[in-house]
Write a protein that holds these residues in place. Structure first.
Motif, PDB file in Angstrom:
ATOM      1  N   LYS A 129       7.493 -34.904  35.154  1.00  0.00           N
ATOM      2  CA  LYS A 129       6.193 -35.098  35.320  1.00  0.00           C
ATOM      3  C   LYS A 129       5.630 -34.981  36.609  1.00  0.00           C
ATOM      4  O   LYS A 129       4.517 -34.075  36.777  1.00  0.00           O
ATOM      5  CB  LYS A 129       5.578 -36.433  35.082  1.00  0.00           C
ATOM      6  CG  LYS A 129       5.658 -36.734  33.435  1.00  0.00           C
ATOM      7  CD  LYS A 129       4.836 -38.053  33.322  1.00  0.00           C
ATOM      8  CE  LYS A 129       4.981 -38.551  31.904  1.00  0.00           C
ATOM      9  NZ  LYS A 129       4.978 -40.136  31.640  1.00  0.00           N
ATOM     10  N   LEU A 132       5.485 -31.144  37.176  1.00  0.00           N
ATOM     11  CA  LEU A 132       4.340 -30.581  36.369  1.00  0.00           C
ATOM     12  C   LEU A 132       2.920 -30.930  37.373  1.00  0.00           C
ATOM     13  O   LEU A 132       2.238 -29.988  37.805  1.00  0.00           O
ATOM     14  CB  LEU A 132       4.001 -30.918  35.136  1.00  0.00           C
ATOM     15  CG  LEU A 132       5.188 -30.695  34.246  1.00  0.00           C
ATOM     16  CD1 LEU A 132       4.866 -31.410  32.905  1.00  0.00           C
ATOM     17  CD2 LEU A 132       5.002 -29.271  33.876  1.00  0.00           C
ATOM     18  N   LEU A 188       3.118 -25.340  28.642  1.00  0.00           N
ATOM     19  CA  LEU A 188       1.962 -26.390  29.038  1.00  0.00           C
ATOM     20  C   LEU A 188       0.926 -25.759  29.845  1.00  0.00           C
ATOM     21  O   LEU A 188       1.480 -25.260  30.820  1.00  0.00           O
ATOM     22  CB  LEU A 188       2.481 -27.557  29.549  1.00  0.00           C
ATOM     23  CG  LEU A 188       1.377 -28.739  29.775  1.00  0.00           C
ATOM     24  CD1 LEU A 188       1.084 -29.396  28.563  1.00  0.00           C
ATOM     25  CD2 LEU A 188       2.074 -30.071  30.603  1.00  0.00           C
ATOM     26  N   TRP A 193      -2.553 -29.657  30.312  1.00  0.00           N
ATOM     27  CA  TRP A 193      -2.072 -30.907  31.281  1.00  0.00           C
ATOM     28  C   TRP A 193      -3.292 -31.582  31.563  1.00  0.00           C
ATOM     29  O   TRP A 193      -3.070 -32.968  31.751  1.00  0.00           O
ATOM     30  CB  TRP A 193      -1.381 -30.090  32.280  1.00  0.00           C
ATOM     31  CG  TRP A 193      -0.907 -31.279  33.067  1.00  0.00           C
ATOM     32  CD1 TRP A 193       0.059 -32.261  33.460  1.00  0.00           C
ATOM     33  CD2 TRP A 193      -1.573 -31.455  34.639  1.00  0.00           C
ATOM     34  NE1 TRP A 193       0.300 -32.850  34.376  1.00  0.00           N
ATOM     35  CE2 TRP A 193      -0.608 -32.364  35.244  1.00  0.00           C
ATOM     36  CE3 TRP A 193      -2.504 -31.140  35.271  1.00  0.00           C
ATOM     37  CZ2 TRP A 193      -1.135 -33.068  36.596  1.00  0.00           C
ATOM     38  CZ3 TRP A 193      -3.128 -31.569  36.462  1.00  0.00           C
ATOM     39  CH2 TRP A 193      -2.225 -32.593  37.104  1.00  0.00           C
ATOM     40  N   ARG A 197      -3.908 -35.661  30.752  1.00  0.00           N
ATOM     41  CA  ARG A 197      -4.144 -36.921  31.773  1.00  0.00           C
ATOM     42  C   ARG A 197      -5.228 -37.666  31.449  1.00  0.00           C
ATOM     43  O   ARG A 197      -5.291 -38.786  31.822  1.00  0.00           O
ATOM     44  CB  ARG A 197      -4.058 -36.133  33.171  1.00  0.00           C
ATOM     45  CG  ARG A 197      -2.793 -35.981  33.862  1.00  0.00           C
ATOM     46  CD  ARG A 197      -2.881 -35.249  35.093  1.00  0.00           C
ATOM     47  NE  ARG A 197      -3.322 -36.295  36.310  1.00  0.00           N
ATOM     48  CZ  ARG A 197      -2.494 -36.881  36.916  1.00  0.00           C
ATOM     49  NH1 ARG A 197      -1.124 -36.597  37.022  1.00  0.00           N
ATOM     50  NH2 ARG A 197      -3.029 -37.630  37.992  1.00  0.00           N
TER      51      ARG A 197
END
Ligand SMILES: CC(C)(COP(=O)(O)OP(=O)(O)OC[C@H]1O[C@@H](n2cnc3c(N)ncnc32)[C@H](O)[C@@H]1OP(=O)(O)O)[C@@H](O)C(=O)NCCC(=O)NCCS
Length: 224
Positions: A129, A132, A188, A193, A197
């Protein structure tokens, strides 16, 4: 998969920093990391995909050199993952260029490879995570992929936990150390993304492989 680290046909101007997550310190590889990495990489489970065996010290040394050189060239790469509570190295997590799959280049992959002693604690997901987040926010990447070998259920599960979408099954060409492989391409986008979030509770699954297969079956039926 980060077999040999990154090679030189991809340049990014931003530089990836060392980072910390709730339970991990993630930092650039150094020459002195060989001994601790050797112990982890020698375990057959760690390199079951793609080699079906553990790595020799020489192979781990080549991996480490490629990682260090890759960081020098590209300013990003895989981090050495350190479990903060024990101060022990537990493997790697981070970004690399999937040179093993030329058909999708240019591309950046998020990947992980951890000591079996710490599997099942969510460390791969936690570190990935952060990779990313840095890839999208700092490096400005539009899309990040992951390419677990078919049958690597734990890695596919990590992809899905990250909100990545399964796109298709791909064939990885052979190299001097292994034959051809079948793998699953997950991606992704920065927009997905960012949306995840803002809108999704942690761990929500979107676009899983099974959903995608279901939707593609439905589309086929429409055309029958
Ligand atoms: C992939 C790997 C990093 C996962 O590590 P981890 O720290 O256990 O990952 P996480 O705890 O974040 O998540 C693992 C998920 O996979 C699931 N999982 C673990 N082993 C599994 C298996 N054999 N089959 C199916 N699912 C499995 C876990 O239940 C968990 O899912 P959940 O969140 O629904 O409970 C670890 O298995 C590994 O290092 N494997 C060897 C290296 C490798 O193959 N790397 C990938 C190269 S592409």
């Amino acid at each position: 998969m980060a077999e040999r680290g990154v090679e030189t046909h991809f340049q990014i101007s931003a530089r990836l920093d060392d980072v910390a997550t709730e339970r991990l310190d993630l930092r650039r590889f150094r020459e002195g990391d060989l001994d601790q990495l050797e112990g982890i990489f020698a375990k057959p489970e760690v390199w079951k995909f793609p080699y079906g065996r553990g790595l020799s010290r020489g192979e781990t040394e080549a991996f480490l050199s490629a990682q260090i050189a890759g960081w020098e060239t590209h300013k990003f790469g895989c981090w050495l993952a350190i479990e903060r509570k024990t101060r022990k190295a537990i493997g790697y997590i981070g970004l690399s260029i999937p040179t093993f799959l030329p058909e999708i280049l240019p591309a950046v992959e998020v990947g992980w490879r951890l000591d079996p002693d710490v599997w099942g604690r969510g460390y791969a997901t936690e570190g990935a995570k952060k990779a990313l987040e840095r890839g999208f926010e700092m490096l400005g990447l539009r899309e990040i992929c992951s390419v677990p070998q078919s049958g690597n259920a734990a890695s596919e599960r990590v992809c899905r936990r990250l909100g990545m979408r399964w796109r298709r099954t791909v064939r990885i060409p052979p190299n001097d150390r292994r034959g051809p492989l079948q793998a699953e391409l997950y991606t992704l986008t920065m927009a997905e993304w960012a949306e995840g979030r803002l809108d999704s509770p942690p761990g929500r699954l979107r676009g899983t492989r099974h959903e995608m297969e279901g939707s593609s079956r439905r589309q086929h039926r429409k055309h029958e």
